[in-house]
Motif scaffolding. Structure first.
Motif, PDB file in Angstrom:
ATOM      1  N   PHE A 207       3.034  -7.772  -4.108  1.00 30.78           N
ATOM      2  CA  PHE A 207       1.918  -8.660  -4.458  1.00 30.78           C
ATOM      3  C   PHE A 207       2.423  -9.902  -5.189  1.00 30.78           C
ATOM      4  N   LEU A 208       3.395  -9.713  -6.077  1.00 28.35           N
ATOM      5  CA  LEU A 208       3.956 -10.857  -6.783  1.00 28.35           C
ATOM      6  C   LEU A 208       4.572 -11.842  -5.793  1.00 28.35           C
TER       7      LEU A 208
ATOM      8  N   ALA B 144       0.844  -1.204   0.000  1.00 28.35           N
ATOM      9  CA  ALA B 144       0.000   0.000   0.000  1.00 28.35           C
ATOM     10  C   ALA B 144       0.878   1.252   0.000  1.00 28.35           C
ATOM     11  N   PRO B 145       0.308   2.410  -0.389  1.00 27.96           N
ATOM     12  CA  PRO B 145       1.044   3.667  -0.282  1.00 27.96           C
ATOM     13  C   PRO B 145       1.486   3.870   1.167  1.00 27.96           C
ATOM     14  N   PRO B 146       2.582   4.601   1.393  1.00 26.56           N
ATOM     15  CA  PRO B 146       3.306   5.466   0.447  1.00 26.56           C
ATOM     16  C   PRO B 146       4.331   4.756  -0.429  1.00 26.56           C
ATOM     17  N   HIS B 147       4.382   3.429  -0.419  1.00 29.86           N
ATOM     18  CA  HIS B 147       5.342   2.740  -1.274  1.00 29.86           C
ATOM     19  C   HIS B 147       4.998   2.977  -2.743  1.00 29.86           C
ATOM     20  N   SER B 148       6.025   2.978  -3.580  1.00 34.43           N
ATOM     21  CA  SER B 148       5.851   3.264  -5.001  1.00 34.43           C
ATOM     22  C   SER B 148       5.108   2.113  -5.691  1.00 34.43           C
TER      23      SER B 148
ATOM     24  N   GLU C 133      -8.578  -9.742   1.939  1.00 33.03           N
ATOM     25  CA  GLU C 133      -8.755  -8.287   2.009  1.00 33.03           C
ATOM     26  C   GLU C 133      -7.595  -7.556   1.344  1.00 33.03           C
ATOM     27  N   THR C 134      -6.386  -8.087   1.515  1.00 26.04           N
ATOM     28  CA  THR C 134      -5.215  -7.446   0.905  1.00 26.04           C
ATOM     29  C   THR C 134      -5.320  -7.454  -0.611  1.00 26.04           C
ATOM     30  N   PHE C 135      -5.684  -8.601  -1.187  1.00 33.72           N
ATOM     31  CA  PHE C 135      -5.819  -8.688  -2.640  1.00 33.72           C
ATOM     32  C   PHE C 135      -7.006  -7.866  -3.131  1.00 33.72           C
ATOM     33  N   ALA C 136      -8.078  -7.840  -2.363  1.00 36.57           N
ATOM     34  CA  ALA C 136      -9.235  -7.030  -2.756  1.00 36.57           C
ATOM     35  C   ALA C 136      -8.843  -5.561  -2.843  1.00 36.57           C
ATOM     36  N   ALA C 137      -8.049  -5.098  -1.869  1.00 42.41           N
ATOM     37  CA  ALA C 137      -7.577  -3.711  -1.908  1.00 42.41           C
ATOM     38  C   ALA C 137      -6.638  -3.495  -3.091  1.00 42.41           C
TER      39      ALA C 137
END
Length: 660
Positions: free
Chosen positions: A59-60, A47-51, A74-78
């Motif tokens: 995610f990969l 999630a932000p603030p990461h580029s 929930e993480t993948f949904a976001a």
């Protein structure tokens, strides 16, 4: 995870007051992926603030690192709502890598909502790998603009659900489409079907597609006709396409692979005659593959015109005839045309000898001192088929032959024998398999096959012993195998790391200035561009081996026309490797023509063998690491045949000359 590893990770993946630079974050993500742990730490990078590049890479890692899927919904949904298109593409791919049906709904919902075609395409690829009934229903209602991707996915899903593709409405409708991409997708779906007996109407559509104006439609039609999927299939129906010149040689060879035993001599004669004339001027042309496929399919053909062609080649002047590649091709064609005992010096010749009923000769090869391991393995495999049919003459010596192979000096030969022992449940030979496992434990691939064999034989004490041994090995693939055999219904999401946390290795791989390689063969050279971003460790592994001269003089040991050419095994029979394994780095790069992938014997078992795709192979996506692409010299790749040699692999850095 050890306390030391946790201490190493903690300073890097806690909640920092200042966002770390991308380089440090990317190195840490890769190291956590090595550890197959740290789900919470990786989630912090999504999630932000990461580029966007960091978020996509995190995610990969979550998808291909076998993290715990229970908590990732929930993480993948976001992630699927991320503003950056590249991040959403990677999220879609990562969900497919998890292969967890609980996340199918996320993709089905997003495929209807996402405005970006690149994201939708990746979603359908993932649904093809892990989707079920919900994905099939979504494919049936797909709008025209992404219908081709939906149809391809439906074909893969139908295969997994054991449904005939022509009984799936969205596929049947695609076969009648006037739009080439949709029609090609429908034909691809048929080519992935498992079952025979397709209806006459579908067969007629596929035959008609062989003459289509679109090259991809013609290619997919040739794939759909491979094998005996259609009860009414006749060799005469495909002869015009074979002789018409519109299909590529590899497409024709692909189609002919499935016609073994079909057709009469009268039907084969004009085909063989036409193909034989194509090799009068060059045995190195792609047409050679077509001729081989035809000879493998049709069996013996009295009065074959090929004999006159071969005789003409043998009579050529010394310089024209005795090129090593020509000699190999001539010997192979002669054995395919008319088997003789001299053919038994190759694995293919052994198979021909068994087909000709020379099982006594084949059996003697297992113990012959001068026979190569490849020949012995082919002999055991051929005998195994005869034993399954109850062949009396060879059944008497079965135990003796298998026991001798298990006690022999070659690990792969012992592994093939052990597999036969397990499949035929010859429990009396369990001690021999266990003894072989102890002798060849240092060879990862061989040891894995021997462990599987012992586990299948049912001796409880032997089973406990080999599983305990595998669980205690340093190699990650053996530890994974022990867990899977112990609890086959459990999805393990916390595999132990193949190596300790090492940020230095990832920094070195990611910052490497290597951009590609020149592959020098005895037919010409091929330029390959590497993907050091998505597959840095795979590239670094090949580069290190190439710089040591590991590939110098190594043969292309596997060539499947229309599919792949494969190399990287110094043994030359598919069983060789460098003595170590590397983990997979699956990524969204498609398997298009010229894609370079890592050969495997199971997840995380890459070593030195790699392959080049001769035609698009969508079903390989997400299973085999893509780490490069041929950018020049594909015409050389298409002419390669089994036995052709790599002279050397020349690594190219950005400072060097790179002009593909």
């Amino acid at each position: 995870m050890s306390l030391l590893s946790l201490l190493l990770i903690a300073p890097l993946v806690g909640q920092p007051a200042v966002r770390p630079p991308d380089s440090q974050a990317l190195d840490t993500i890769a190291a956590l992926e090595d550890l197959r742990a740290g789900t919470a730490q990786l989630e912090a990078f999504t999630a932000p603030p990461h580029s966007p590049s960091v978020r996509a890479r995190a995610f990969l890692a979550l998808g291909r690192g076998e993290m715990d899927g229970d908590r990732l919904g929930e993480t993948f949904a976001a992630g699927l709502q991320d503003r950056d298109t590249d991040v959403r593409v990677m999220v879609a791919f990562a969900i497919g890598e998890l292969d967890d049906p609980r996340h199918e709904g996320l993709l089905v919902r997003q495929v209807r909502l996402d405005p970006e075609r690149t994201v939708v395409r990746e979603i359908w690829k993932s649904l093809g790998r892990m989707g079920g009934q919900a994905a099939m229903a979504a494919a049936a209602t797909s709008p025209p603009w992404y219908r081709p991707w939906a149809v391809r996915a439906a074909g893969l899903i139908a295969r997994r659900l054991k449904r005939e593709p022509w009984k799936v409405k969205v596929i049947a409708d695609a076969l009648g489409s006037k739009e080439p991409p949709v029609l090609a997708a429908g034909l691809y779906a048929v080519s992935r079907g498992r079952f025979e007996g397709g209806p006459a109407a579908i067969y007629t559509s596929v035959i008609a597609a062989l003459a289509h104006s679109d090259a991809d439609v013609r290619l997919q039609a040739s794939r759909a006709l491979m094998g005996k999927r259609f009860a009414d299939a006749r060799l005469a129906d495909i002869t015009p396409a074979l002789l018409g010149g519109r299909l590529s040689p590899h497409a024709i060879a692909w189609m002919l692979r499935g016609w073994r035993g079909a057709g009469t001599p009268a039907e084969w004669a004009p085909i063989i005659n036409h193909l034989a004339t194509t090799v009068r001027t060059s045995l190195n042309s792609p047409a050679y593959h077509v001729l081989v496929a035809a000879l493998q399919a049709r069996g013996q053909l009295p009065g074959s015109p090929l004999r006159q062609v071969l005789a003409a080649w043998r009579a050529r002047p010394q310089g024209a005839t005795h090129h090593p590649a020509h000699l190999r091709r001539l010997a192979r064609l002669e054995c395919l045309d008319r088997f003789h005992e001299g053919c038994l010096n190759s694995a293919e010749g052994v198979r021909l000898g068994a087909a000709a009923g020379k099982l006594g000769l084949v059996a003697r090869l297992v113990t012959r001192k001068g026979a190569s391991p490849a020949v012995k393995m082919a002999a055991l495999t051929a005998l195994s088929a005869a034993w399954k049919k109850g062949h009396k003459a060879t059944l008497k010596s079965r135990a003796k032959l298998l026991r001798g192979a298990l006690a022999g000096p070659d690990g792969p030969v012992a592994a093939v024998a052990a597999d036969i022992v397990a499949k035929q449940q010859l429990s009396a030979l369990t001690p021999d398999v266990v003894a072989a496992q102890r002798r060849f434990g240092s060879n990862v691939e061989v040891a894995a096959d021997l462990v599987r064999a012992v586990h299948s034989l049912g001796d409880a004490a032997a089973k406990r012993s080999v599983l305990a041994w595998a669980a205690g090995q340093r190699d990650n693939s053996l530890r994974r195998l022990a867990r899977e055999l112990e609890s086959p219904k459990v999805i393990h999401r916390a595999a132990t790391a193949p190596s300790p946390l090492d940020l230095t290795a990832h920094r070195r791989a990611r910052k490497s200035k290597v951009v590609g390689a020149w592959l020098h063969t005895d037919l010409g050279r091929v330029a390959i561009r590497f993907d050091t971003h998505l597959a840095p460790l795979t590239v670094a592994n090949l580069v290190a081996l190439a710089r040591k001269g590991y590939y110098d003089g190594v043969k292309f040991h596997r060539v499947v026309p229309g599919f792949v050419v494969q190399a990287g095994d110094p043994r030359g029979d598919g069983w060789g490797g460098p003595g170590h394994t590397i983990r997979c780095e699956n990524n969204p790069t498609p398997y298009r023509i010229g894609a370079v992938g890592m050969a495997l014997a199971g997840k995380d078992t890459g070593g030195s063998q790699w392959f080049i795709a001769l035609t698009p192979q969508p079903h390989l996506l997400g299973t085999y690491t893509v780490f490069g692409q041929v950018v020049k010299g594909m015409e050389v790749v298409r002419r390669l045949a089994q036995g052709d040699v790599i002279k050397t692999i020349e690594i190219v850095s950005s400072e060097g000359r790179w002009s593909p």
